[in-house]
Write a protein that holds these residues in place. Structure first.
Motif, PDB file in Angstrom:
ATOM      1  N   VAL A 127       0.834  -1.212   0.000  1.00 28.10           N
ATOM      2  CA  VAL A 127       0.000   0.000   0.000  1.00 28.10           C
ATOM      3  C   VAL A 127       0.866   1.258   0.000  1.00 28.10           C
ATOM      4  O   VAL A 127       0.667   2.165  -0.812  1.00 28.10           O
ATOM      5  N   SER A 128       1.846   1.328   0.900  1.00 32.72           N
ATOM      6  CA  SER A 128       2.670   2.544   0.977  1.00 32.72           C
ATOM      7  C   SER A 128       3.559   2.699  -0.258  1.00 32.72           C
ATOM      8  O   SER A 128       3.798   3.823  -0.714  1.00 32.72           O
ATOM      9  N   ALA A 129       4.022   1.601  -0.827  1.00 36.60           N
ATOM     10  CA  ALA A 129       4.811   1.690  -2.063  1.00 36.60           C
ATOM     11  C   ALA A 129       3.956   2.229  -3.205  1.00 36.60           C
ATOM     12  O   ALA A 129       4.399   3.089  -3.968  1.00 36.60           O
ATOM     13  N   ALA A 130       2.713   1.749  -3.317  1.00 34.05           N
ATOM     14  CA  ALA A 130       1.813   2.252  -4.363  1.00 34.05           C
ATOM     15  C   ALA A 130       1.523   3.736  -4.158  1.00 34.05           C
ATOM     16  O   ALA A 130       1.440   4.492  -5.135  1.00 34.05           O
ATOM     17  N   GLN A 131       1.397   4.172  -2.904  1.00 40.47           N
ATOM     18  CA  GLN A 131       1.182   5.595  -2.620  1.00 40.47           C
ATOM     19  C   GLN A 131       2.399   6.408  -3.063  1.00 40.47           C
ATOM     20  O   GLN A 131       2.248   7.495  -3.628  1.00 40.47           O
ATOM     21  N   LYS A 132       3.582   5.898  -2.809  1.00 41.32           N
ATOM     22  CA  LYS A 132       4.815   6.598  -3.188  1.00 41.32           C
ATOM     23  C   LYS A 132       4.902   6.719  -4.713  1.00 41.32           C
ATOM     24  O   LYS A 132       5.268   7.771  -5.234  1.00 41.32           O
ATOM     25  N   VAL A 133       4.536   5.652  -5.415  1.00 44.99           N
ATOM     26  CA  VAL A 133       4.570   5.659  -6.873  1.00 44.99           C
ATOM     27  C   VAL A 133       3.587   6.682  -7.421  1.00 44.99           C
ATOM     28  O   VAL A 133       3.929   7.468  -8.314  1.00 44.99           O
ATOM     29  N   ARG A 134       2.370   6.708  -6.889  1.00 42.61           N
ATOM     30  CA  ARG A 134       1.370   7.666  -7.398  1.00 42.61           C
ATOM     31  C   ARG A 134       1.782   9.094  -7.088  1.00 42.61           C
ATOM     32  O   ARG A 134       1.594  10.001  -7.908  1.00 42.61           O
ATOM     33  N   ALA A 135       2.373   9.333  -5.921  1.00 43.32           N
ATOM     34  CA  ALA A 135       2.851  10.677  -5.591  1.00 43.32           C
ATOM     35  C   ALA A 135       3.941  11.116  -6.577  1.00 43.32           C
ATOM     36  O   ALA A 135       3.957  12.275  -7.020  1.00 43.32           O
ATOM     37  N   ALA A 136       4.826  10.201  -6.935  1.00 37.74           N
ATOM     38  CA  ALA A 136       5.876  10.521  -7.907  1.00 37.74           C
ATOM     39  C   ALA A 136       5.265  10.814  -9.272  1.00 37.74           C
ATOM     40  O   ALA A 136       5.646  11.779  -9.938  1.00 37.74           O
ATOM     41  N   GLU A 137       4.303   9.989  -9.694  1.00 36.57           N
ATOM     42  CA  GLU A 137       3.635  10.229 -10.976  1.00 36.57           C
ATOM     43  C   GLU A 137       2.985  11.611 -10.996  1.00 36.57           C
ATOM     44  O   GLU A 137       3.151  12.370 -11.956  1.00 36.57           O
ATOM     45  N   ASP A 138       2.235  11.935  -9.945  1.00 41.11           N
ATOM     46  CA  ASP A 138       1.562  13.234  -9.895  1.00 41.11           C
ATOM     47  C   ASP A 138       2.560  14.383  -9.944  1.00 41.11           C
ATOM     48  O   ASP A 138       2.339  15.383 -10.639  1.00 41.11           O
ATOM     49  N   ALA A 139       3.662  14.248  -9.219  1.00 39.00           N
ATOM     50  CA  ALA A 139       4.674  15.307  -9.217  1.00 39.00           C
ATOM     51  C   ALA A 139       5.273  15.475 -10.611  1.00 39.00           C
ATOM     52  O   ALA A 139       5.379  16.604 -11.110  1.00 39.00           O
ATOM     53  N   TRP A 140       5.665  14.384 -11.256  1.00 36.68           N
ATOM     54  CA  TRP A 140       6.263  14.483 -12.590  1.00 36.68           C
ATOM     55  C   TRP A 140       5.262  15.048 -13.588  1.00 36.68           C
ATOM     56  O   TRP A 140       5.636  15.799 -14.483  1.00 36.68           O
ATOM     57  N   ASN A 141       3.990  14.718 -13.454  1.00 38.97           N
ATOM     58  CA  ASN A 141       2.988  15.263 -14.370  1.00 38.97           C
ATOM     59  C   ASN A 141       2.757  16.759 -14.160  1.00 38.97           C
ATOM     60  O   ASN A 141       2.180  17.423 -15.017  1.00 38.97           O
ATOM     61  N   SER A 142       3.232  17.306 -13.045  1.00 41.00           N
ATOM     62  CA  SER A 142       3.155  18.763 -12.840  1.00 41.00           C
ATOM     63  C   SER A 142       4.153  19.483 -13.754  1.00 41.00           C
ATOM     64  O   SER A 142       3.983  20.668 -14.035  1.00 41.00           O
ATOM     65  N   ARG A 143       5.190  18.774 -14.166  1.00 38.38           N
ATOM     66  CA  ARG A 143       6.295  19.333 -14.957  1.00 38.38           C
ATOM     67  C   ARG A 143       6.962  20.518 -14.254  1.00 38.38           C
ATOM     68  O   ARG A 143       7.402  21.467 -14.892  1.00 38.38           O
ATOM     69  N   ASP A 144       7.024  20.465 -12.942  1.00 40.64           N
ATOM     70  CA  ASP A 144       7.628  21.512 -12.127  1.00 40.64           C
ATOM     71  C   ASP A 144       8.940  20.972 -11.540  1.00 40.64           C
ATOM     72  O   ASP A 144       8.916  20.302 -10.501  1.00 40.64           O
ATOM     73  N   PRO A 145      10.080  21.227 -12.198  1.00 44.40           N
ATOM     74  CA  PRO A 145      11.344  20.651 -11.751  1.00 44.40           C
ATOM     75  C   PRO A 145      11.694  20.963 -10.292  1.00 44.40           C
ATOM     76  O   PRO A 145      12.228  20.099  -9.585  1.00 44.40           O
ATOM     77  N   GLU A 146      11.429  22.175  -9.836  1.00 49.23           N
ATOM     78  CA  GLU A 146      11.741  22.535  -8.440  1.00 49.23           C
ATOM     79  C   GLU A 146      10.932  21.682  -7.469  1.00 49.23           C
ATOM     80  O   GLU A 146      11.479  21.154  -6.497  1.00 49.23           O
ATOM     81  N   ARG A 147       9.639  21.554  -7.717  1.00 48.80           N
ATOM     82  CA  ARG A 147       8.764  20.738  -6.856  1.00 48.80           C
ATOM     83  C   ARG A 147       9.238  19.287  -6.851  1.00 48.80           C
ATOM     84  O   ARG A 147       9.350  18.667  -5.791  1.00 48.80           O
ATOM     85  N   ILE A 148       9.525  18.764  -8.015  1.00 47.82           N
ATOM     86  CA  ILE A 148       9.934  17.366  -8.144  1.00 47.82           C
ATOM     87  C   ILE A 148      11.245  17.117  -7.406  1.00 47.82           C
ATOM     88  O   ILE A 148      11.392  16.102  -6.726  1.00 47.82           O
ATOM     89  N   SER A 149      12.182  18.051  -7.497  1.00 48.29           N
ATOM     90  CA  SER A 149      13.504  17.856  -6.893  1.00 48.29           C
ATOM     91  C   SER A 149      13.429  17.674  -5.376  1.00 48.29           C
ATOM     92  O   SER A 149      14.299  17.032  -4.789  1.00 48.29           O
ATOM     93  N   LEU A 150      12.383  18.180  -4.745  1.00 49.65           N
ATOM     94  CA  LEU A 150      12.259  18.081  -3.288  1.00 49.65           C
ATOM     95  C   LEU A 150      11.970  16.662  -2.807  1.00 49.65           C
ATOM     96  O   LEU A 150      12.088  16.378  -1.618  1.00 49.65           O
TER      97      LEU A 150
END
Length: 155
Positions: free
Chosen positions: A12-35
């Motif tokens: 469950v927590s791994a799937a949450q981490k994956v979805r959070a990463a997907e959402d961040a990358w889909n923002s296309r905001d390099p500064e946000r993603i780098s955090l």
């Protein structure tokens, strides 16, 4: 600054981490993603090697200058302890309007604060026609909850 969920990961927590990463990358905001990455995070992305947040921001900025209208779907492949394996696909077009779908796998390692310390990405691009696109949502922004994932799309 902790980035939950934290290791050790379960399904469950791994799937949450994956979805959070997907959402961040889909923002296309390099500064946000780098955090989401440690200060000394190390990447292998195709044949490019990146180290640290400054280089991550530079890499992602250049990526989205070339890969236009980017839309990404990630799926958990496996996890154990502080490691997550992901498969993904994303679609984009170049400056000449040619569309591509990139298929890949990533291996991630996290520190105790939930920051990614290592990212190994293997990616292959396939040219597609506009009519072959599968990822349709308003972008940049997260994939809608009702949009099919990779397994549902047969990818």
């Amino acid at each position: 600054m902790a980035r939950p969920p934290l290791p050790p990961f379960d399904a469950v927590s791994a799937a949450q981490k994956v979805r959070a990463a997907e959402d961040a990358w889909n923002s296309r905001d390099p500064e946000r993603i780098s955090l989401a990455y440690s200060e000394v995070s190390w990447w292998r992305n195709r044949s490019t090697f990146v180290s640290g947040r400054t280089e991550i921001v530079r890499f992602l900025t250049g990526k989205w200058e070339r890969e236009l209208d980017y839309r990404l779907v990630k799926e958990l492949w496996a996890s154990t302890g502080d490691v997550i394996a992901v498969r993904f696909a994303y679609e984009f077009h170049d400056a000449d309007g040619r569309w591509f779908r990139a298929h890949g796998n990533e291996n991630w390692r996290f520190d105790g604060e939930g920051l990614m310390t290592h990212r190994h990405a293997s990616i292959n691009d396939v040219a597609i026609e506009d009519s072959d696109r599968l990822f349709h949502w308003d972008a940049p922004g997260p994939r809608p909850a009702d949009h099919p994932g990779l397994t549902e799309l047969g990818l």
